[in-house]
Write an enzyme that holds these catalytic residues in place. Structure first.
Site, PDB file in Angstrom:
ATOM      1  N   VAL A   1       0.816  -1.276  -0.044  1.00  0.00           N
ATOM      2  CA  VAL A   1       0.221   0.068   0.061  1.00  0.00           C
ATOM      3  C   VAL A   1       0.789   1.312   0.236  1.00  0.00           C
ATOM      4  O   VAL A   1       0.489   2.179  -0.784  1.00  0.00           O
ATOM      5  CB  VAL A   1      -1.015  -0.061   1.257  1.00  0.00           C
ATOM      6  CG1 VAL A   1      -1.775   1.217   1.258  1.00  0.00           C
ATOM      7  CG2 VAL A   1      -1.766  -1.240   1.311  1.00  0.00           C
TER       8      VAL A   1
ATOM      9  N   LYS B   1      -6.961  -1.205  10.467  1.00  0.00           N
ATOM     10  CA  LYS B   1      -8.102  -1.590  10.942  1.00  0.00           C
ATOM     11  C   LYS B   1      -8.003  -2.314  12.362  1.00  0.00           C
ATOM     12  O   LYS B   1      -8.732  -1.898  13.721  1.00  0.00           O
ATOM     13  CB  LYS B   1      -8.737  -2.439  10.077  1.00  0.00           C
ATOM     14  CG  LYS B   1      -8.041  -3.812   9.772  1.00  0.00           C
ATOM     15  CD  LYS B   1      -8.304  -4.329   8.450  1.00  0.00           C
ATOM     16  CE  LYS B   1      -7.332  -3.614   7.567  1.00  0.00           C
ATOM     17  NZ  LYS B   1      -7.278  -4.194   6.341  1.00  0.00           N
TER      18      LYS B   1
ATOM     19  N   GLY C   1     -11.038  -1.663   1.283  1.00  0.00           N
ATOM     20  CA  GLY C   1     -10.253  -1.354   0.076  1.00  0.00           C
ATOM     21  C   GLY C   1     -10.607   0.100  -0.464  1.00  0.00           C
ATOM     22  O   GLY C   1     -10.632   1.199   0.241  1.00  0.00           O
TER      23      GLY C   1
ATOM     24  N   ASP D   1     -10.356  -9.913  11.044  1.00  0.00           N
ATOM     25  CA  ASP D   1      -9.857  -8.799   9.845  1.00  0.00           C
ATOM     26  C   ASP D   1     -11.202  -8.294   9.807  1.00  0.00           C
ATOM     27  O   ASP D   1     -11.702  -6.927   9.881  1.00  0.00           O
ATOM     28  CB  ASP D   1      -9.106  -9.286   8.983  1.00  0.00           C
ATOM     29  CG  ASP D   1      -9.139  -8.217   7.881  1.00  0.00           C
ATOM     30  OD1 ASP D   1      -8.324  -7.512   7.962  1.00  0.00           O
ATOM     31  OD2 ASP D   1     -10.124  -8.246   7.047  1.00  0.00           O
TER      32      ASP D   1
ATOM     33  N   LYS E   1     -13.282  -4.354  11.017  1.00  0.00           N
ATOM     34  CA  LYS E   1     -14.029  -3.616   9.876  1.00  0.00           C
ATOM     35  C   LYS E   1     -15.367  -3.206  10.479  1.00  0.00           C
ATOM     36  O   LYS E   1     -15.919  -1.947  10.270  1.00  0.00           O
ATOM     37  CB  LYS E   1     -13.989  -4.004   8.567  1.00  0.00           C
ATOM     38  CG  LYS E   1     -12.536  -4.091   7.862  1.00  0.00           C
ATOM     39  CD  LYS E   1     -12.524  -5.047   6.737  1.00  0.00           C
ATOM     40  CE  LYS E   1     -10.929  -5.077   6.211  1.00  0.00           C
ATOM     41  NZ  LYS E   1     -10.888  -6.239   5.154  1.00  0.00           N
TER      42      LYS E   1
END
Lengths: 428, 428
Positions: free
Chosen positions: B15, B107, B136, B203, B207
């Protein structure tokens, strides 16, 4: 807590009433999210005494929206009257001149006068926000202007007129002809006073032109949107397309090409199992493509009191929070004028026509396509009626210019009865 | 044109490199959209000499991300290291203390420490933005915080872990068992270093907790997300669900109920022909429901260099444009603590189990359901293996508590072999 954000609302139709309800019913939530009280100071509409199902007491009344726009006790002028010119434009200009920010749902006004209004607003240090002008409650103006700001936008697509999508899906589901479903939609109150705005693709074209200006940093150029409505779509085309795995949608596409900006709002065939193909009834979908983000799509109700008021409130709250983003995401004076590029991107086309039932007719059509440099992907003669042979052809990718040449060639053959139908097949 | 916006980027993985590329390659576009130059001043990562395929010359280098965060020549600290604690958290706290705004894709850090970080940032007059932390490139944090700000949010749903969705769709398409597809995904590099973060739903749970905090004005509460991973999903369940017109998705749902905030991230059956059911491979979809806007859904790539960098850039540009929105859309000190409500909303359930093949076995199961107050919608015995009768039951709507009672009852019957499978059927 800073000063309250004071609104003047011009227009108390469905959307205006929706906004009044939200401001009245959710004061605490709005204050928490905005960081200040959101308050309606004054309203304006054509008829003062009409019962709108929501109390207006406590708000000052103005008969004249221009007077409302100029009141010293408002910070944001909320324009919900509609109409490209006339009172909406006069009052918006007056609001900017009087130092007010503007929130509007008026796609026609911005599609035609967005450049001059944005320049005036920016010169005066004011903002114009218009989330509600495009795709109702879907925050697509925000997604494009802000969410994709780090992208070179490569394509904007969308089904952005719920009435057209309702008509097309209802034709397919009920097997009814266009005229009959159009009459139904009219009876249900789904159509604008001038239905050509809907079924002629004008309303959706306004929205596309606004998104294109943001996407490509260009001056909004509705005049060069290639417009084609859904009036000529027949139940035969819908059925034939379905047989081949497609659905017909009134699809907008804006794309920057080497030859200029291509903007189209026209019926297209899209794969029936694609997200756009599966869109039912009045729902809208906008697909945004960027070089970094790839493809994202946003789906939701494209009209109605709640969804549109939700979008108006989003703009109001953003202004209350201190957002000062420019109308099209860049300074208006820096927006480029571009050349329009008519259907610059080649595509396969669906062609349907009736041929006179005599030997060699099909060969002549095939020859006309060949002469225009168009090759055939699929061709079928569906059935024979008395003296007439219906033929459907799917071409390989071709330019619109070549296609137009072929369509002229068809006429010269003398074997085509009536007007051939040609519908672009869009890769979505 | 005001001063340049100066970035310090900590973390040069996929990223971070994507962000560097965009800033380097699109200087003009970014300046036009931001209203000022966007410039990278300094970077930090673990290994200085690694070839990352993008030049870093012209940027100062810091070995220590805390030192980077404190540099006087940066305005925005861009945290792309990851990890809930350790260097990411230390550097973020240092950046806030040093008066920097923060953009992060982290996150885990925000799901666990978002409340204290947001309070610290707001006390210091700084902002923390985290669009890249959720789904994303899809601008869903923006859509929820800003686009739906005029709504009472009624439900947030989403498929937000691309790896899990890849595994589930691949199992169905290729007819392969979980273990085999998991190994494939590992070989393809799709899994986190600790794969439980993906397949255990952690994960995606992070979020969901972040979206719930924005949606309901509550303190982010990851500790009370009911987590269930996809590890126990068998190819039999996927096939049986498909036969009944469903697909299994790792679905997050956050909903405020009379008993408190319900947050679930667990495998659910959703209709195969729904937009969520049709989601293929690594694509993410978030569905937001509000009282005014109705239902909107956003779809796009949930991970990868381009999409995630696009989201990071969106936050950077917004800060450059002057947006000062709070982390969760309201002042952090005003966010409420809520009671967690475990599966408060009733739903139908899919149950699969193997019964000993003897008379009366099915009757005992039906009786156990009846005693728990659960009625049966559909029941079928799929085929007989040696001594074992596989049974699938779809219940009518029931509470999770009643279901758990029934599952206990099943054990008491002595006719169930192994562990029964129970998967919620979510109305989407």
């Amino acid at each position: 807590m800073t000063q309250p954000l004071r609104l003047g609302i011009a227009g108390l139709g469905t959307v205006g009433v929706g906004v009044v309800k939200i401001v009245r019913q959710k004061a605490g939530l709005l204050a928490a999210r905005t960081g200040r009280e959101v308050r309606i100071t004054a309203v304006s509409a054509r008829a003062r005494d009409k019962d709108r199902g929501v109390p207006l007491d406590g708000f000052a009344w103005e008969d004249d929206p221009v007077a409302l726009a100029q009141r010293p006790d408002i910070d944001v002028f909320v324009e919900l009257m509609g109409g490209a010119d006339g009172p909406a434009r006069d009052a918006t200009e007056a609001a900017i001149a009087a130092g007010k920010d503007v929130v509007t749902a008026n796609k026609a006004m911005l599609a035609l006068h967005g450049q001059s209004l944005a320049e005036a607003a920016e010169a005066a240090g004011r903002v114009i926000r218009f989330e509600a002008a495009v795709a109702g409650g879907i925050p697509v103006v925000k997604a494009l202007t802000e969410g994709l700001a780090g992208n070179e936008v490569t394509r904007v697509m969308g089904v952005m007129n719920g009435t057209c999508n309702y008509i097309l899906t209802r034709m397919e589901d009920a097997g009814l002809p266009y005229e009959e479903v159009f009459a139904e939609a009219a009876a249900l109150g789904y159509l604008e006073a001038d239905p050509t705005l809907d079924v002629g693709g004008i309303d959706a074209g306004h929205k596309l032109a606004l998104l294109a200006a943001i996407a490509y940093g260009t001056q909004v150029d509705f005049g060069h949107v290639e417009l084609e409505g859904i009036q000529k779509i027949s139940i035969e085309d819908i059925r034939t397309a379905a047989d081949m795995g497609y659905r017909i949608k009134l699809l907008g596409v804006a794309q920057m090409t080497g030859r200029g900006l291509e903007q189209r709002m026209s019926p297209c065939l899209v794969p029936a199992d694609s997200p756009l193909g599966q869109l039912q009834g009045g729902t809208n979908m906008v697909v945004l493509e960027g070089d970094a983000v790839g493809q994202i799509s946003l789906r939701g109700a494209g009209a109605g009191e709640g969804p549109t008021a939700s979008a108006v409130m989003s703009d109001i709250i953003e202004i209350g929070r201190g957002s000062r983003i420019t109308t099209f995401g860049q300074p208006a004076t820096g927006l480029k004028r571009t050349q329009p590029a008519r259907s610059a991107n080649p595509a396969p086309y669906y062609l349907r026509m009736a041929l006179v039932d005599k030997p060699g007719a099909l060969a002549r059509i095939a020859a006309a396509l060949g002469e225009a440099g168009i090759s055939i992907d699929r061709m079928r003669q569906t059935r024979h009626d008395s003296g007439s042979a219906p033929v459907v052809i799917v071409t390989h990718k071709t330019s619109r210019a070549a296609l137009d040449l072929a369509l002229e060639g068809f006429t010269d053959t003398g074997v085509v009865q009536g007007e051939p139908v040609a519908i672009r097949i869009e890769a979505v």
